[in-house]
Enzyme design. Structure first.
Site, PDB file in Angstrom:
ATOM      1  N   ASN A 147      85.619  -3.848 -17.579  1.00  0.00           N
ATOM      2  CA  ASN A 147      85.558  -4.753 -16.438  1.00  0.00           C
ATOM      3  C   ASN A 147      86.581  -4.288 -15.413  1.00  0.00           C
ATOM      4  OD1 ASN A 147      83.630  -7.045 -17.280  1.00  0.00           O
ATOM      5  ND2 ASN A 147      84.903  -6.663 -19.085  1.00  0.00           N
ATOM      6  N   GLU A 148      86.086  -3.453 -14.507  1.00  0.00           N
ATOM      7  CA  GLU A 148      86.959  -2.793 -13.538  1.00  0.00           C
ATOM      8  C   GLU A 148      87.340  -3.760 -12.412  1.00  0.00           C
ATOM      9  OE1 GLU A 148      88.180  -0.190 -14.437  1.00  0.00           O
ATOM     10  OE2 GLU A 148      86.783   1.323 -15.184  1.00  0.00           O
ATOM     11  N   PRO A 149      88.314  -3.384 -11.553  1.00  0.00           N
ATOM     12  CA  PRO A 149      88.706  -4.269 -10.459  1.00  0.00           C
ATOM     13  C   PRO A 149      87.492  -4.753  -9.671  1.00  0.00           C
ATOM     14  CG  PRO A 149      90.172  -2.402 -10.550  1.00  0.00           C
ATOM     15  CD  PRO A 149      89.108  -2.152 -11.571  1.00  0.00           C
ATOM     16  N   THR A 175      89.834   5.176 -14.090  1.00  0.00           N
ATOM     17  CA  THR A 175      89.416   5.177 -15.495  1.00  0.00           C
ATOM     18  C   THR A 175      88.812   6.537 -15.851  1.00  0.00           C
ATOM     19  OG1 THR A 175      88.992   2.824 -15.390  1.00  0.00           O
ATOM     20  CG2 THR A 175      87.885   4.037 -17.153  1.00  0.00           C
TER      21      THR A 175
END
Ligand code: F6R
Length: 621
Positions: free
Chosen positions: A158-160, A177
């Site tokens: 769950n990236e920014p 990432t």
């Protein structure tokens, strides 16, 4: 091992001295729940993570299974994520990683294992994700969710920008990432663009959540996640809203918390000399004034009135720290008597010159006998094209000098054939690994010579824990420690230098340091003693208040140090594992860092030098 409970955070945060202590704590907690559930005949549902962080935890669970009969037959697992697309048996697949790292060593039932499937057709992904959520619900929800944290603050992938309502879905990986994953894939270009991940909402539904973070490279992200309000820019910060979630840190990952950076802001502190030094140095940098120019008002305006009251006025405090920092400037690191034996440990074949090449040059100039021990051969960081070029060189060399041509041609044929068909990230053959190790060994000899150290003063230890041919390392082998003890007994050094690293990408420096510390303890028990100085690796520098020895370097010495770094040609221009997001070459980072340290001293109002290398003393816990 009792952890420190961080008082300044917005959620429970436990700090353990080392990642091993932390992993043991989490394993004990999980084992307790599994045992209780087994006794009542109910399953335990675990949410699991991959990556470097949970490796110690899984090792401990395996140990508990083997030595303490921890029974996994009723355990059901759901993994957080999987790259997409990704065949299950691919060396990068999280499916395969979980089998190799945990499942094949415990008695879990294959039907109880759930991992997102990287092989589903793109059109079927949404349906697959929905069924994954359903399977979690059917299992009764997750009892304990284990998490790591990415440098983007991601949990799962769950990236920014991921909302806290997100559920299991296909996501695009953040460039940071991908960069962090690049070394495992032997190049960023080989990292998949996408992954299937549980959503933040899925994770928040687990009854208990444990996020583990180890290493200094995680410290800035951890600080934001636990000390700033929850926000989509750091998915892990949403864990603050969970009623039973805890951050489990090692000391390095906790190092940016206010508790350590500015403890005086949290509550009353005992003003020990080290804390006074830290506070005054912090203030000097904050208000951009030299130590001797700090005023009472500077202290008052920055939460430091207690310090002022107890140890002031400002002139006293500034002078005290000025004197203390002045004494850290040391031109003769091994003293004035020449011919002392100095032993420098270099985890990889270039850390010595990158991190303390200037000090090595000065020690040699001052008449000391400097030995360098290269602890690993560093062969995984050599590009295939370099292995090919050297194979070609040797074949041509043998032809010119009419040496054994048949064997050489056979080796060249085998190597060329293998490398032509090699897939990204595929482990090298023994031939190729040997060639790559040789390239680094000869570079190290050339670099040492540039510092004035002859080949007979070099030790190529090739420690066993490193001999995997891949990124993953084995635990330290007992023989590794014995080898180091033998070296101490043979060389009888006056002082030694060690990479006191907290943040190298694959943990090699940390393992090397632990092996050396253990060896030092053993020889100390036999009454052999020497000073142990720590340098930092290629990535970070010691904090200014930590520095206990700053060795000044002239511009000429710094140029010679750079020359030595250049001799490591396989790491020049573009390194396989640059570590961190820093795009500069190692020599550029070293030059910047050394001149930067000198500028800091200058800023404090201390003598102005061209460059400086910094060290701290090792203190056994
Ligand atoms: C892994 C996962 C990721 C990692 C995170 C930290 O299943 O979902 O969120 O936990 O990227 O990775 P390491 O532990 O390798 O630093």
């Amino acid at each position: 091992m009792n952890p420190t409970v961080a008082p300044s955070t917005r959620m429970p945060t436990l700090i353990f001295p080392t990642s091993t202590d932390a992993a043991r704590h989490v394993a004990t907690l999980m084992a307790k729940m599994i045992r209780e559930n087994n006794a009542s005949g109910v399953p335990t549902v675990l949410g699991l993570a991959t990556g470097s962080t949970p490796v110690g935890l899984y090792r401990e669970l395996i140990r508990m299974h083997k030595e303490e009969n921890l029974d996994f037959s009723r355990v059901v697992t759901f993994n957080l994520d999987e790259y997409f697309p990704m065949p299950k048996d691919d060396s990068h697949s999280y499916n395969r990683w979980m089998q190799e790292t945990l499942f094949s060593h415990i008695n879990i039932k294959p039907e109880n294992v759930h991992i997102p499937d990287g092989t589903v057709k793109p059109g079927a992904v949404a349906d697959h994700c929905e069924r994954y959520e359903e399977a979690i619900r059917k299992a009764g929800g997750i009892d304990i969710q284990i998490l790591g944290i990415g440098r983007t603050g991601h949990i799962g992938f769950n990236e920014p920008g991921s909302p806290k309502t997100a559920r299991t879905r296909l996501v695009t990986l953040d460039p940071v990432t991908k960069r962090d994953a690049a070394s495992g894939f032997f190049g960023e270009e080989n990292v998949p663009q996408q992954a299937i991940t549980m959503g933040t909402a899925t994770i928040l539904e687990a009854r208990k959540v444990i996020l583990m973070a180890f290493g200094e490279h995680k410290a800035p992200t951890v600080q934001k996640a636990v000390e700033n309000p929850p926000s989509e820019s750091i998915a892990a910060s949403f864990l603050q809203e969970h009623s039973d979630s805890t951050f489990i840190l090692d000391a390095a990952a906790a190092s940016d918390l206010t508790l350590y950076r500015r403890p005086w802001e949290i509550g009353p502190v005992v003003w020990k000399p080290e804390l006074i030094r830290q506070a005054v140095i912090w203030l000097s940098l904050k208000v951009h004034k030299g130590l001797l120019k700090l005023s009472d008002n500077d202290f008052r305006e920055h939460h430091l009135y207690e310090l002022l009251r107890e140890h002031g006025p400002a002139e006293n405090l500034g002078y005290r720290v000025f004197q203390d920092r002045f004494q850290t400037i040391i031109n003769h690191p091994a003293g004035n008597d020449p011919k002392r034996t100095i032993l420098v440990f270099s985890p990889h074949p270039d850390d010595d010159v990158i991190s303390m090449g200037g000090t090595i040059i000065r020690l040699v100039e001052q008449g000391h006998k400097v030995h360098i021990a290269y602890m690993t051969n560093g062969n995984i960081a050599v590009f295939d094209h370099d292995a090919l070029r050297f194979t070609d060189f040797v074949e041509s060399f043998h032809r010119i000098f009419q040496l054994d041509q048949q064997n050489t041609s056979e080796v060249k044929k085998r190597v060329t054939e293998f490398l032509k068909n090699k897939k990204p990230g595929q482990p090298d053959t023994d031939d190729v690994l040997k060639i790559k190790a040789l390239i680094r060994e000869t570079e190290a000899r050339a670099a040492a010579l540039a510092c004035g150290i002859p080949p007979e003063q070099l030790e190529f230890m090739d420690l066993r824990f490193y001999r995997t041919g891949t990124i993953a390392k084995n635990p330290i082998h007992p023989q590794d420690i014995t080898d180091i003890v033998n070296l101490f007994e043979r060389l009888k050094p006056y002082q030694i230098y060690v990479a006191g690293e907290l943040s190298d990408p694959h943990g090699t420096h940390r393992l090397c340091a632990e092996a050396i510390y253990e060896a030092v303890r053993r020889v100390r028990a036999k009454k052999q003693d020497f000073d142990v100085w720590l340098y930092r690796g290629a990535w970070e520098e010691w904090e200014p208040h930590q520095i206990e020895m700053a060795v000044p370097l002239s511009s000429d010495v710094l140029d010679r140090k750079k020359e030595a770094i250049f001799r490591h040609q396989s790491q020049k221009d573009r390194a396989m594992f640059p570590g961190s997001a820093d795009k500069r070459e190692f020599w550029q980072r070293a030059e910047w860092r050394n001149t930067q340290t000198a500028q800091l001293y200058d800023q404090f109002g201390l003598p102005e030098y061209y460059a400086m290398e910094a060290f701290v003393r090792w203190k056994d816990a």
